[in-house]
Write a protein that holds these residues in place. Structure first.
Motif, short mmCIF file in Angstrom:
data_model
loop_
_atom_site.label_atom_id
_atom_site.label_comp_id
_atom_site.label_asym_id
_atom_site.label_seq_id
_atom_site.Cartn_x
_atom_site.Cartn_y
_atom_site.Cartn_z
N ILE A 1 34.06 48.74 67.49
CA ILE A 1 33.70 49.57 66.33
C ILE A 1 33.96 48.77 65.06
CG2 ILE A 1 34.16 51.75 65.10
CD1 ILE A 1 35.15 52.81 67.90
N SER A 2 32.94 48.64 64.25
CA SER A 2 33.03 47.84 63.03
C SER A 2 33.65 48.62 61.88
CB SER A 2 31.64 47.39 62.60
OG SER A 2 31.07 46.56 63.56
N MET A 3 34.01 47.85 60.87
CA MET A 3 34.51 48.46 59.63
C MET A 3 33.42 48.27 58.57
SD MET A 3 38.17 47.48 58.12
CE MET A 3 38.98 48.27 59.48
N THR B 1 32.04 49.37 54.32
CA THR B 1 32.22 50.07 53.04
C THR B 1 31.01 50.98 52.78
OG1 THR B 1 31.19 48.27 51.80
CG2 THR B 1 33.59 48.21 52.05
N ARG B 2 30.01 50.96 53.67
CA ARG B 2 28.86 51.87 53.49
C ARG B 2 29.31 53.32 53.68
NH1 ARG B 2 26.04 54.35 56.94
NH2 ARG B 2 25.69 53.04 58.78
N LYS B 3 28.67 54.22 52.96
CA LYS B 3 28.97 55.65 53.11
C LYS B 3 28.41 56.15 54.44
CE LYS B 3 30.90 56.28 49.11
NZ LYS B 3 31.63 55.03 49.36
N ASP C 1 31.28 55.70 65.09
CA ASP C 1 30.19 54.81 64.67
C ASP C 1 30.74 53.63 63.88
OD1 ASP C 1 27.79 56.46 65.51
OD2 ASP C 1 28.99 57.90 64.39
N TYR C 2 31.66 53.92 63.01
CA TYR C 2 32.30 52.89 62.16
C TYR C 2 33.68 53.39 61.76
CZ TYR C 2 27.91 50.38 60.95
OH TYR C 2 26.76 49.64 60.98
N PHE C 3 34.49 52.46 61.24
CA PHE C 3 35.65 52.85 60.42
C PHE C 3 35.15 52.71 58.99
CE2 PHE C 3 37.62 51.06 64.29
CZ PHE C 3 38.26 52.21 64.73
N LEU D 1 37.26 39.24 62.75
CA LEU D 1 36.69 38.12 63.52
C LEU D 1 35.51 37.52 62.76
CD1 LEU D 1 36.25 36.51 66.18
CD2 LEU D 1 34.97 38.47 67.06
N GLU D 2 34.75 38.38 62.10
CA GLU D 2 33.63 37.97 61.25
C GLU D 2 33.39 39.09 60.26
OE1 GLU D 2 30.51 39.68 61.09
OE2 GLU D 2 31.38 41.18 62.38
N TRP D 3 32.70 38.75 59.18
CA TRP D 3 32.31 39.81 58.24
C TRP D 3 31.12 39.33 57.42
CZ3 TRP D 3 32.57 39.02 52.89
CH2 TRP D 3 33.27 37.89 52.50
N TYR E 1 29.85 45.90 52.70
CA TYR E 1 30.54 44.98 53.59
C TYR E 1 30.60 45.56 55.00
CZ TYR E 1 32.39 42.42 49.57
OH TYR E 1 32.52 41.67 48.44
N TYR E 2 30.50 44.67 55.99
CA TYR E 2 30.62 45.04 57.40
C TYR E 2 31.48 43.98 58.08
CZ TYR E 2 26.39 47.87 56.57
OH TYR E 2 25.48 48.76 56.07
N GLY E 3 32.35 44.38 59.00
CA GLY E 3 33.15 43.37 59.69
C GLY E 3 33.71 43.88 61.01
N ILE F 1 25.93 43.43 65.56
CA ILE F 1 26.13 42.92 64.20
C ILE F 1 24.89 42.21 63.66
CG2 ILE F 1 28.64 42.76 64.46
CD1 ILE F 1 28.37 39.80 64.98
N GLU F 2 24.86 42.04 62.33
CA GLU F 2 23.73 41.34 61.73
C GLU F 2 23.93 39.82 61.84
OE1 GLU F 2 26.09 39.98 59.42
OE2 GLU F 2 24.22 39.76 58.27
N VAL F 3 22.93 39.10 61.31
CA VAL F 3 22.84 37.67 61.58
C VAL F 3 23.98 36.80 61.01
CG1 VAL F 3 21.43 35.67 60.91
CG2 VAL F 3 20.36 37.65 61.97
P1 5GP Z 1 23.73 49.94 59.11
O1 5GP Z 1 24.06 50.14 57.67
O2 5GP Z 1 22.27 50.14 59.40
O3 5GP Z 1 24.64 50.72 60.04
O4 5GP Z 1 24.03 48.41 59.45
C1 5GP Z 1 23.44 47.38 58.71
C2 5GP Z 1 23.52 46.10 59.52
O5 5GP Z 1 24.88 45.68 59.64
C3 5GP Z 1 22.98 46.25 60.95
O6 5GP Z 1 22.20 45.11 61.24
C4 5GP Z 1 24.25 46.30 61.77
O7 5GP Z 1 24.06 45.82 63.09
C5 5GP Z 1 25.14 45.36 60.99
N1 5GP Z 1 26.56 45.50 61.29
C6 5GP Z 1 27.22 46.58 61.77
N2 5GP Z 1 28.51 46.30 61.95
C7 5GP Z 1 28.69 45.00 61.61
C8 5GP Z 1 29.80 44.11 61.61
O8 5GP Z 1 30.94 44.43 61.97
N3 5GP Z 1 29.58 42.86 61.19
C9 5GP Z 1 28.36 42.43 60.78
N4 5GP Z 1 28.26 41.15 60.41
N5 5GP Z 1 27.29 43.22 60.78
C10 5GP Z 1 27.45 44.50 61.19
#
Ligand code: 5GP
Length: 187
Positions: A36-38, A40-42, A52-54, A71-73, A80-82, A102-104
């Protein structure tokens, strides 16, 4: 105990990573756990904290980065996503196959740190279809749809960095292809 496999499932926003992942998780023989990723998106109306997220504020996120807890962000279309590292390590040590969706930019960071990771890139059948899917979600404004499409065009260019590229034309077919890839890589 044998360590689990780290699996990166990447691809442009809207390609259906989440839907394919949900189908994969129904197959218990694949022994999958989700990281589960972290972010800052609402939260979207359909999303749940800790599932879905933290969902965190920017200060909390930046602190985690400074402490080396991710591990990555990446910054993606204004947020921000990480990936929290400790949880991933714990699951891998328990022998689970851990899926990072995760994204690219984040995927490229993990490839450098963990060259053995199984990396899969999901592509849409066409850019028109991708735009239709993003719009179909009805959660993003027109500006954000445009930004996500611009981003998608750039992201698709990186597909050759991944060990496997799978087209998501039909969810069940894509799921089966990925399940097969996981089985082949599981020794
Ligand atoms: P969304 O806002 O649509 O949930 O996610 C936007 C993009 O961020 C998607 O491509 C999703 O796979 C990616 N994403 C979600 N969690 C992470 C994360 O922990 N790290 C990275 N680098 N991308 C993430």
């Amino acid at each position: 105990m044998k360590k689990g496999m780290l699996i990166i499932l990447s691809g442009p926003s809207g390609v259906g990573k989440g839907t394919v992942r949900q189908e994969l998780f129904k197959d218990e023989s694949l022994n999958l756990s989700y990281s589960i990723s972290m972010t800052t998106r609402k939260p979207r109306p359909t999303e749940t904290e800790g599932v879905d997220y933290f969902f965190v504020d920017e200060k909390t996120f930046v602190d985690k980065v400074a402490k080396g807890e991710l591990l990555e962000w990446a910054r993606f279309v204004g947020n921000y996503y990480g990936t929290p590292k400790e949880h991933v390590d714990k699951l891998l040590n328990e022998g689970k196959n851990v899926v990072l969706e995760i994204e690219v930019q984040g995927a490229l960071q993990v490839m450098k740190k963990c060259p053995d990771a199984l990396t899969i890139f999901l592509v849409p059948p066409s850019l028109e279809e991708l735009e239709k899917r993003i719009r179909g979600r009805r959660t993003e404004s027109e500006d954000i749809v445009k930004e996500r499409m611009d981003k998608a065009r750039k992201e698709i260019k990186t597909k050759d960095e991944y060990k496997y590229v799978v087209t998501n034309d039909d969810v069940n077919v894509a799921k089966e292809k990925i399940a097969q890839i996981i089985r082949e890589n599981q020794q």
